[in-house]
Design an enzyme around this catalytic site. Structure first.
Site, PDB file in Angstrom:
ATOM      1  CB  SER A 231      -1.013   0.137   1.312  1.00 36.57           C
ATOM      2  OG  SER A 231      -0.225   0.087   2.258  1.00 36.57           O
TER       3      SER A 231
ATOM      4  CE  LYS B 292      -2.661   1.878   4.911  1.00 35.79           C
ATOM      5  NZ  LYS B 292      -2.377   0.984   3.759  1.00 35.79           N
TER       6      LYS B 292
END
Length: 147
Positions: free
Chosen positions: A29, A68
Protein backbone atom coordinates in the site's frame (compact mmCIF):
# COMPACT_ATOMS: atom_id res chain seq x y z
CA UNK A 1 38.04 3.30 31.40
CA UNK A 2 36.65 0.18 29.68
CA UNK A 3 33.76 0.05 32.13
CA UNK A 4 32.90 3.68 31.37
CA UNK A 5 32.87 2.94 27.62
CA UNK A 6 30.65 -0.12 28.18
CA UNK A 7 28.24 1.91 30.34
CA UNK A 8 28.09 4.71 27.75
CA UNK A 9 27.53 2.20 24.95
CA UNK A 10 24.77 0.52 26.97
CA UNK A 11 23.10 3.90 27.63
CA UNK A 12 23.34 4.87 23.97
CA UNK A 13 21.79 1.60 22.77
CA UNK A 14 19.06 1.74 25.42
CA UNK A 15 18.22 5.35 24.54
CA UNK A 16 18.17 4.54 20.82
CA UNK A 17 15.67 1.71 21.25
CA UNK A 18 13.44 3.82 23.48
CA UNK A 19 13.21 6.39 20.68
CA UNK A 20 13.27 4.13 17.62
CA UNK A 21 12.08 0.72 16.55
CA UNK A 22 12.86 -1.40 13.52
CA UNK A 23 9.78 -2.16 11.44
CA UNK A 24 9.41 -4.44 8.42
CA UNK A 25 6.99 -3.20 5.77
CA UNK A 26 4.21 -5.67 5.02
CA UNK A 27 2.11 -5.22 1.90
CA UNK A 28 2.23 -2.89 -1.09
CA UNK A 29 0.00 0.00 0.00
CA UNK A 30 2.96 2.40 0.38
CA UNK A 31 4.73 1.37 -2.84
CA UNK A 32 6.87 2.77 -4.41
CA UNK A 33 7.94 4.80 -1.36
CA UNK A 34 8.18 1.74 0.91
CA UNK A 35 8.42 -1.73 -0.56
CA UNK A 36 7.21 -4.98 0.98
CA UNK A 37 9.92 -6.53 3.15
CA UNK A 38 11.85 -3.26 3.50
CA UNK A 39 13.21 -2.55 6.99
CA UNK A 40 12.70 1.00 8.27
CA UNK A 41 13.14 2.93 11.50
CA UNK A 42 10.01 4.08 13.24
CA UNK A 43 10.39 7.09 15.53
CA UNK A 44 8.26 6.19 18.54
CA UNK A 45 5.39 8.48 19.56
CA UNK A 46 3.60 10.32 20.84
CA UNK A 47 3.87 12.67 17.89
CA UNK A 48 1.90 15.48 16.32
CA UNK A 49 1.88 14.40 12.68
CA UNK A 50 2.26 16.86 9.83
CA UNK A 51 1.02 16.63 6.27
CA UNK A 52 3.22 14.26 4.31
CA UNK A 53 4.46 12.34 7.36
CA UNK A 54 4.41 8.56 7.07
CA UNK A 55 2.83 7.30 10.28
CA UNK A 56 2.43 3.94 12.00
CA UNK A 57 -0.87 3.34 13.80
CA UNK A 58 -3.32 0.75 15.04
CA UNK A 59 -6.95 1.06 13.96
CA UNK A 60 -7.99 -0.45 17.31
CA UNK A 61 -6.31 -1.94 20.37
CA UNK A 62 -5.91 -5.47 18.97
CA UNK A 63 -5.23 -4.53 15.35
CA UNK A 64 -1.94 -4.85 13.49
CA UNK A 65 0.13 -1.80 12.61
CA UNK A 66 -0.81 0.19 9.51
CA UNK A 67 1.67 2.43 7.67
CA UNK A 68 0.16 5.35 5.72
CA UNK A 69 0.84 8.95 4.72
CA UNK A 70 -0.94 11.87 6.42
CA UNK A 71 -2.70 13.99 3.79
CA UNK A 72 -5.18 16.04 5.84
CA UNK A 73 -5.04 17.54 9.31
CA UNK A 74 -7.69 18.37 11.95
CA UNK A 75 -10.22 20.94 10.77
CA UNK A 76 -9.44 20.49 7.06
CA UNK A 77 -11.84 19.21 4.42
CA UNK A 78 -10.50 16.45 2.18
CA UNK A 79 -11.93 15.05 -1.02
CA UNK A 80 -10.79 13.11 -4.04
CA UNK A 81 -11.99 14.32 -7.45
CA UNK A 82 -10.71 13.28 -10.86
CA UNK A 83 -7.92 11.22 -9.30
CA UNK A 84 -6.56 14.19 -7.30
CA UNK A 85 -6.62 14.87 -3.56
CA UNK A 86 -8.05 18.26 -2.62
CA UNK A 87 -7.52 19.89 0.77
CA UNK A 88 -9.96 22.73 1.43
CA UNK A 89 -10.61 22.82 -2.32
CA UNK A 90 -6.93 23.07 -3.37
CA UNK A 91 -5.10 20.26 -5.19
CA UNK A 92 -2.50 18.57 -3.00
CA UNK A 93 0.91 18.19 -4.68
CA UNK A 94 1.91 14.54 -4.29
CA UNK A 95 5.27 13.75 -5.92
CA UNK A 96 5.40 10.44 -4.02
CA UNK A 97 2.43 9.02 -5.98
CA UNK A 98 3.95 7.69 -9.20
CA UNK A 99 1.08 5.60 -10.51
CA UNK A 100 -2.01 7.62 -11.29
CA UNK A 101 -4.40 4.73 -11.92
CA UNK A 102 -7.99 5.93 -11.62
CA UNK A 103 -9.46 5.77 -8.14
CA UNK A 104 -13.05 6.53 -7.14
CA UNK A 105 -14.07 10.03 -6.10
CA UNK A 106 -14.44 10.47 -2.36
CA UNK A 107 -15.84 13.02 0.08
CA UNK A 108 -15.77 15.81 0.94
CA UNK A 109 -15.11 14.94 4.59
CA UNK A 110 -14.31 17.37 7.41
CA UNK A 111 -11.49 15.98 9.56
CA UNK A 112 -12.45 16.10 13.27
CA UNK A 113 -10.20 17.59 15.93
CA UNK A 114 -7.51 15.18 17.14
CA UNK A 115 -7.72 13.13 13.92
CA UNK A 116 -5.82 12.92 10.62
CA UNK A 117 -6.74 11.55 7.21
CA UNK A 118 -4.28 9.00 5.83
CA UNK A 119 -3.80 7.43 2.41
CA UNK A 120 -1.42 4.83 1.05
CA UNK A 121 0.87 5.99 -1.75
CA UNK A 122 -0.37 3.03 -3.82
CA UNK A 123 -4.00 4.17 -3.83
CA UNK A 124 -5.37 1.14 -5.71
CA UNK A 125 -3.97 -1.28 -3.09
CA UNK A 126 -4.48 0.69 0.11
CA UNK A 127 -6.95 0.21 2.95
CA UNK A 128 -6.90 3.68 4.47
CA UNK A 129 -9.07 6.57 5.70
CA UNK A 130 -11.35 6.22 2.68
CA UNK A 131 -12.61 3.00 4.31
CA UNK A 132 -11.62 3.23 7.99
CA UNK A 133 -12.30 6.94 8.40
CA UNK A 134 -10.03 9.57 9.94
CA UNK A 135 -7.46 8.17 12.36
CA UNK A 136 -7.40 9.45 15.96
CA UNK A 137 -3.98 10.96 16.66
CA UNK A 138 -3.86 8.95 19.89
CA UNK A 139 -3.78 5.73 17.77
CA UNK A 140 -0.51 6.81 16.09
CA UNK A 141 2.40 4.96 17.65
CA UNK A 142 5.17 6.58 15.60
CA UNK A 143 6.33 7.97 12.30
CA UNK A 144 8.95 7.08 9.74
CA UNK A 145 12.28 8.35 11.01
CA UNK A 146 13.83 11.05 8.83
CA UNK A 147 16.17 9.58 6.31
Amino acid sequence: MIIAVIVLLFLAVTTFFRLYQFYEISGTSMSPTLEEGEMVFMERGPIMPGRGDIVFFRANVNDFVYVKRVVALPGETVEIRNNRVLIDGKVLTEPYVSDREPIPDFGPVLIPEDHVFVLGDNRKESYDSREMGPVPIEFIIGKLADE
